[in-house]
Design a protein around this motif. Structure first.
Motif, PDB file in Angstrom:
ATOM      1  N   SER A   1       1.014  -1.283  -0.066  1.00  0.00           N
ATOM      2  CA  SER A   1      -0.232   0.090  -0.099  1.00  0.00           C
ATOM      3  C   SER A   1       0.892   1.099  -0.138  1.00  0.00           C
ATOM      4  O   SER A   1       1.968   1.620   0.609  1.00  0.00           O
ATOM      5  N   HIS A   2       0.582   2.329  -0.815  1.00  0.00           N
ATOM      6  CA  HIS A   2       1.269   3.489  -1.063  1.00  0.00           C
ATOM      7  C   HIS A   2       0.275   4.576  -1.513  1.00  0.00           C
ATOM      8  O   HIS A   2      -0.415   4.019  -2.304  1.00  0.00           O
ATOM      9  N   THR A   3       0.765   5.797  -1.442  1.00  0.00           N
ATOM     10  CA  THR A   3       0.520   6.681  -2.530  1.00  0.00           C
ATOM     11  C   THR A   3       1.759   7.208  -3.398  1.00  0.00           C
ATOM     12  O   THR A   3       2.882   7.134  -2.964  1.00  0.00           O
ATOM     13  N   ASP A   4       1.244   7.725  -4.346  1.00  0.00           N
ATOM     14  CA  ASP A   4       2.456   8.105  -5.442  1.00  0.00           C
ATOM     15  C   ASP A   4       2.598   9.733  -5.549  1.00  0.00           C
ATOM     16  O   ASP A   4       1.860  10.273  -4.449  1.00  0.00           O
ATOM     17  N   TYR A   5       3.745  10.180  -5.825  1.00  0.00           N
ATOM     18  CA  TYR A   5       4.101  11.438  -5.083  1.00  0.00           C
ATOM     19  C   TYR A   5       3.880  12.821  -5.848  1.00  0.00           C
ATOM     20  O   TYR A   5       3.991  13.887  -5.146  1.00  0.00           O
TER      21      TYR A   5
ATOM     22  N   PRO B   1      -4.574   6.117  -1.936  1.00  0.00           N
ATOM     23  CA  PRO B   1      -3.614   4.948  -1.579  1.00  0.00           C
ATOM     24  C   PRO B   1      -4.096   3.704  -2.341  1.00  0.00           C
ATOM     25  O   PRO B   1      -5.243   3.545  -2.713  1.00  0.00           O
ATOM     26  N   HIS B   2      -3.091   2.836  -2.770  1.00  0.00           N
ATOM     27  CA  HIS B   2      -3.317   1.925  -3.727  1.00  0.00           C
ATOM     28  C   HIS B   2      -2.145   0.708  -3.307  1.00  0.00           C
ATOM     29  O   HIS B   2      -1.121   0.989  -2.785  1.00  0.00           O
ATOM     30  N   LYS B   3      -2.636  -0.285  -3.812  1.00  0.00           N
ATOM     31  CA  LYS B   3      -1.529  -1.544  -3.586  1.00  0.00           C
ATOM     32  C   LYS B   3      -1.952  -2.716  -4.553  1.00  0.00           C
ATOM     33  O   LYS B   3      -3.089  -2.571  -5.576  1.00  0.00           O
TER      34      LYS B   3
END
Ligand SMILES: O=C(O)CCC(=O)C(=O)O
Ligand SMILES: [Fe+2]
Length: 437
Positions: free
Chosen positions: A269-273, A345-347
């Protein structure tokens, strides 16, 4: 109830069972004969033809596309609005409506689909073929595609780290391809350097694909400006010589990773910048997102959002739809709009088959200092108080890549040569020297 009796538009889509009715019904691909009002640029998702009744009476658990969800995951299946972008974004009434509909859809769903033209389908087909050809090469041939100055090039399965845990995606990253003679490379600016292409057969289709998405990205930003009610140029002023980059991704089948006895995962899981992430996925499936929520407020530029709610409920599966790009938002869009729009947020989960996907990042210039927008709708922005120091995009990008690739030669050289301290230099923090085009 017959949905065909109901006009379906991109603005104020009738929502049934808590979801937007897909534009499938609007266009009537099977010749359902429903004319779309001229000002609404909604188009149908081409693949996975949906029967109207499925949309109306879809049970709340499960949905169209569920069959492609990677095993071991439980998530709601998204049915997304698909928009058709105009040739050019102008301030016309229809463009303003479209801009508002895009902003509304991002605020509601966190993600939109945009229809590809025939030309774009061909660009994706060629770029994907080049990516498959590359990933099929022996490891030794791929592993040499690395550059010590830029983060461009090959990332082996298991090399990337999200929240301290290895991801098993295999990646070719494309950043701004700068010659060694470029003044920024000679001055040792962090992350600036060449792209170590394996060959021209990889380079050409990728460059064409990225150039097209550069145009789409600018158009989306112009439409977002209209939809947010801010002055033209409020977003695009940052993308002059934007630090756009692309991740060409291959996900191995689950159980076929080098996960050291464990199953391994796709991407945590993360967000991009940056501003926008325009992605394209093949028919296999693996992407999950979280909808915007006040209860899940985060700010990735202050505290890492990596690993965020990885194992919680509330993920939404984005099933593959042929002929569309998906667009989610990045950290800078959230900061610019003071959370009116939030980074999504995505994964990615590993599936039973290998999966290919591309993520194109439409970004501010490396040198840009991004500041919250002035004006705009929806109480988004308070009056300019001038007290926001802003975010230097180049520093945010460098921090993120150093965190994701702690052992990469690029990180080691960056630290060994003390390049990081250059990020504080005035020259790296002004757009004055950024070329006009
Ligand atoms: O594979 C995908 O669909 C998304 C990839 C992604 O999130 C990334 O590369 O940052
Ligand atoms: Fe991502």
């Amino acid at each position: 109830m017959n949905v065909l009796a109901r006009p379906v538009t991109s603005v104020g889509l009738p929502r049934l069972l808590g979801k937007a009715v897909l534009s499938t019904a609007a266009q009537g691909p099977a010749g359902l004969g429903m004319a779309m009002p001229p000002c609404f640029n909604v188009k149908v998702a081409q693949a996975a033809p949906l029967r109207v009744s499925q949309l109306l009476y879809r049970p709340s658990a499960g949905g169209v596309g569920e069959e492609t969800m990677p095993p071991g995951f439980k998530a709601e299946v998204a049915q997304l609005d698909t928009f058709e972008l105009p040739e050019h974004a102008t301030g016309s009434l229809s463009n303003r409506r479209l801009g508002k509909a895009l902003v509304d859809a991002w605020r509601r769903d966190g993600i939109i689909q945009i229809a590809m033209s025939d030309t774009q389908r061909k660009l994706w087909k060629d770029a994907k073929a080049a990516s498959c050809r590359f990933f099929r090469k022996p490891h030794s041939e791929k592993a040499v595609c690395v550059d010590s100055q830029s983060y461009a090039g090959y990332i082996a399965s298991g090399e990337e780290v999200t929240d301290g845990i290895a991801d098993y995606s295999e990646i070719f990253t494309i950043t701004k391809d700068l010659d060694l003679s470029d003044s920024r490379v000679r001055a040792k600016w962090p992350c600036h350097g060449p792209c170590p292409w394996p060959d021209i057969k990889m380079k050409e289709p990728m460059v064409r694909y990225n150039e097209d998405l550069g145009v789409q990205g600018e158009k989306l930003l112009q439409l977002a400006e209209l939809g947010l009610g801010v002055s033209p140029g409020s977003l695009t002023r940052y993308t002059r010589d934007g630090w756009h980059h692309t991740r060409v991704l291959r996900f191995p089948p689950r159980n076929a990773t080098n996960g050291k006895g464990k199953e391994g995962r796709g991407i945590g899981s993360h967000t991009d910048y940056g501003l926008l992430v325009i992605s394209t996925q093949d028919e296999v499936g693996g992407l999950f997102i979280r909808r915007p929520s006040y209860k899940e407020r985060f700010a990735n530029w202050e505290k890492s959002a990596a690993g965020l709610r990885e194992d919680d409920d509330g993920w939404v599966y984005i099933p593959p739809v042929a002929g569309v790009h998906t667009v989610i938002l990045g950290d800078m869009m959230q900061y610019l709009t003071r959370n009116y729009l939030t980074a999504t947020p995505h994964k990615v989960g590993l599936n039973t088959r290998e999966r290919f996907a591309f993520a194109y990042f439409h970004e501010p210039s490396f040198q840009a200092i991004v500041k919250p927008l002035e004006g705009g709708y929806g109480g988004m922005v308070r009056d300019s108080s001038g007290d926001d120091e802003g975010i230097h995009y180049g520093t945010h990008f460098t921090n993120m890549f150093m965190r994701n690739y702690p052992d990469r030669i690029t990180t080691k050289r960056l630290l060994a040569e003390d390049r990081y301290t250059l990020l504080a230099e005035k020259e790296l923090r002004t757009m004055d020297s950024v070329p006009a085009f």
